[in-house]
Motif scaffolding. Structure first.
Motif, PDB file in Angstrom:
ATOM      1  N   UNK A  87      12.691   6.067   1.452  1.00 14.72           N
ATOM      2  CA  UNK A  87      14.107   5.954   1.110  1.00 14.72           C
ATOM      3  C   UNK A  87      14.392   4.949   0.003  1.00 14.72           C
ATOM      4  N   UNK A  88      13.374   4.233  -0.444  1.00  9.94           N
ATOM      5  CA  UNK A  88      13.637   3.216  -1.456  1.00  9.94           C
ATOM      6  C   UNK A  88      12.492   3.031  -2.423  1.00  9.94           C
ATOM      7  N   UNK A  89      11.468   2.322  -1.984  1.00  7.32           N
ATOM      8  CA  UNK A  89      10.384   1.912  -2.874  1.00  7.32           C
ATOM      9  C   UNK A  89       9.597   3.075  -3.459  1.00  7.32           C
ATOM     10  N   UNK A  90       9.431   4.133  -2.661  1.00  9.96           N
ATOM     11  CA  UNK A  90       8.520   5.212  -3.072  1.00  9.96           C
ATOM     12  C   UNK A  90       8.983   6.558  -2.514  1.00  9.96           C
ATOM     13  N   UNK A  91       9.987   7.175  -3.169  1.00 11.81           N
ATOM     14  CA  UNK A  91      10.560   8.433  -2.679  1.00 11.81           C
ATOM     15  C   UNK A  91       9.539   9.569  -2.628  1.00 11.81           C
ATOM     16  N   UNK A  92       8.456   9.490  -3.420  1.00  6.16           N
ATOM     17  CA  UNK A  92       7.480  10.585  -3.466  1.00  6.16           C
ATOM     18  C   UNK A  92       6.378  10.468  -2.417  1.00  6.16           C
ATOM     19  N   UNK A  93       6.423   9.408  -1.623  1.00  2.00           N
ATOM     20  CA  UNK A  93       5.370   9.198  -0.612  1.00  2.00           C
ATOM     21  C   UNK A  93       5.358  10.343   0.402  1.00  2.00           C
ATOM     22  N   UNK A 100       0.842  -1.205   0.000  1.00  2.00           N
ATOM     23  CA  UNK A 100       0.000   0.000   0.000  1.00  2.00           C
ATOM     24  C   UNK A 100       0.877   1.255   0.000  1.00  2.00           C
ATOM     25  N   UNK A 101       1.908   1.263   0.834  1.00  2.00           N
ATOM     26  CA  UNK A 101       2.791   2.434   0.910  1.00  2.00           C
ATOM     27  C   UNK A 101       3.558   2.640  -0.401  1.00  2.00           C
ATOM     28  N   UNK A 133       1.029   4.210  -2.936  1.00  2.00           N
ATOM     29  CA  UNK A 133       0.296   5.425  -2.561  1.00  2.00           C
ATOM     30  C   UNK A 133       1.061   6.706  -2.857  1.00  2.00           C
ATOM     31  N   UNK A 134       0.312   7.797  -2.990  1.00  2.00           N
ATOM     32  CA  UNK A 134       0.911   9.124  -3.030  1.00  2.00           C
ATOM     33  C   UNK A 134       1.110   9.651  -1.613  1.00  2.00           C
ATOM     34  N   UNK A 135       0.190   9.264  -0.717  1.00  2.00           N
ATOM     35  CA  UNK A 135       0.287   9.781   0.647  1.00  2.00           C
ATOM     36  C   UNK A 135      -0.337   8.817   1.650  1.00  2.00           C
ATOM     37  N   UNK A 155       7.412   4.229   7.193  1.00  2.00           N
ATOM     38  CA  UNK A 155       7.128   5.181   6.115  1.00  2.00           C
ATOM     39  C   UNK A 155       8.442   5.754   5.567  1.00  2.00           C
ATOM     40  N   UNK A 156       9.353   6.100   6.482  1.00  2.00           N
ATOM     41  CA  UNK A 156      10.640   6.670   6.032  1.00  2.00           C
ATOM     42  C   UNK A 156      11.449   5.657   5.237  1.00  2.00           C
ATOM     43  N   UNK A 157      11.366   4.389   5.631  1.00  2.00           N
ATOM     44  CA  UNK A 157      12.095   3.368   4.882  1.00  2.00           C
ATOM     45  C   UNK A 157      11.543   3.248   3.457  1.00  2.00           C
TER      46      UNK A 157
END
Ligand SMILES: Nc1ncnc2c1ncn2[C@@H]1O[C@H](COP(=O)(O)OP(=O)(O)O)[C@@H](O)[C@H]1O
Ligand SMILES: [Mg+2]
Length: 250
Positions: free
Chosen positions: A167-173, A134-135, A138-140, A162-164
């Motif tokens: 830092x990898x899978x989704x930098x724009x989260x 999901x993270x 997602x955008x947010x 969330x920070x992890x």
């Protein structure tokens, strides 16, 4: 398109209630909205009036057997609101996904062709592979926090997760916000808990608090949103206001 993961690894904090009612409020204001039920308990599915026995293809099939999301999505009785339903079989998905290549990106890929104004993902009460999916998609993130003594417990781990992902899978989260749920204004503890959460999350805490309201708890047993069950209730007004804030922030 705006994809929002509703996440807190604690159970019973108001994730599903918030997902359903924010979704319904946005749909009633004319947006096209999809709810993705990512919890094996399938409470968002039943809460929106979908009979689990009539669900054919579900999010489980989309994630594990490659069914197309388009084919699993069904209408709800609410105009503009559709759902990618779950069944209890979803409980088997995590171990099955674990063996996949890019196992964290399966949801993101399977919904990449969908077009909605807003997609809300109702996450399970864990930080396992489903929530990571999901993270990643997602955008947010919207975090419901129950107004209780132990409110902050677990939020550190949630923010680290969330920070992890950032830092990898989704930098724009992004963190969309923290919503205080089940607030009891007569209980002085509620005010203290809100202050404590604000110390950590500051402006991220939504201005709208969701009150403890029995009408909110009753509605899903009728397969109804709060706006259908009791549109004049405090819970109804609160979720309408929260949905406005969500759109303004999005
Ligand atoms: N604001 C509220 N007031 C009263 N009951 C609530 C409220 N929000 C949720 N509930 C009830 O509390 C329980 C847990 O809420 P739910 O949204 O299912 O949490 P989660 O999805 O985080 O497990 C449900 O029985 C729900 O109906
Ligand atoms: Mg839930």
């Amino acid at each position: 398109m705006n994809i929002i993961a509703v996440l807190n690894q604690k159970g019973g904090v108001g994730k599903t209630t918030s997902t359903i009612n924010i979704a319904a409020s946005l749909a009633s204001s004319g947006k096209s909205v999809l709810v993705i039920d990512l919890d094996p308990q399938a409470n968002a599915t039943s809460g929106l009036g979908i009979d689990k026995n009539v669900v054919g293809s579900s999010i489980y099939n989309v994630l594990t057997t490659g069914d197309k999301a388009e084919n699993a999505i069904i209408d709800t009785h609410i105009d503009g609101l559709r759902i990618l339903p779950a069944t209890t079989s979803l409980a088997a998905a995590e171990p099955e996904l674990a063996g996949e290549l890019q196992r964290e990106l399966v949801l993101k890929k399977s919904i990449s062709q969908l077009v909605y104004d807003v997609i809300l993902i109702d996450c399970p009460p864990s930080l396992g592979l489903l929530s990571i999916n999901a993270l990643a998609a997602a955008d947010s993130v919207l975090i419901p926090v129950q107004t209780e003594f132990y409110a902050l417990e677990g939020l550190g781990l949630l923010m680290q997760t969330i920070q992890r992902v950032q830092g990898g899978l989704n930098p724009d989260l992004k963190l969309l916000g923290v919503v205080m749920t089940m607030v009891d204004p007569r209980n002085s503890l509620s005010g203290q808990v809100i202050e404590e959460v604000k110390k950590h999350f500051g402006e991220y805490v939504f201005n709208t608090y969701i009150p403890r309201n029995v009408r909110l708890a009753e509605a899903p047993s009728f397969g109804k949103t709060i706006f259908e069950h009791d549109r004049w209730s405090k819970g109804s007004r609160a979720y309408k206001n929260l949905a406005k804030e969500v759109i303004n922030r999005g």
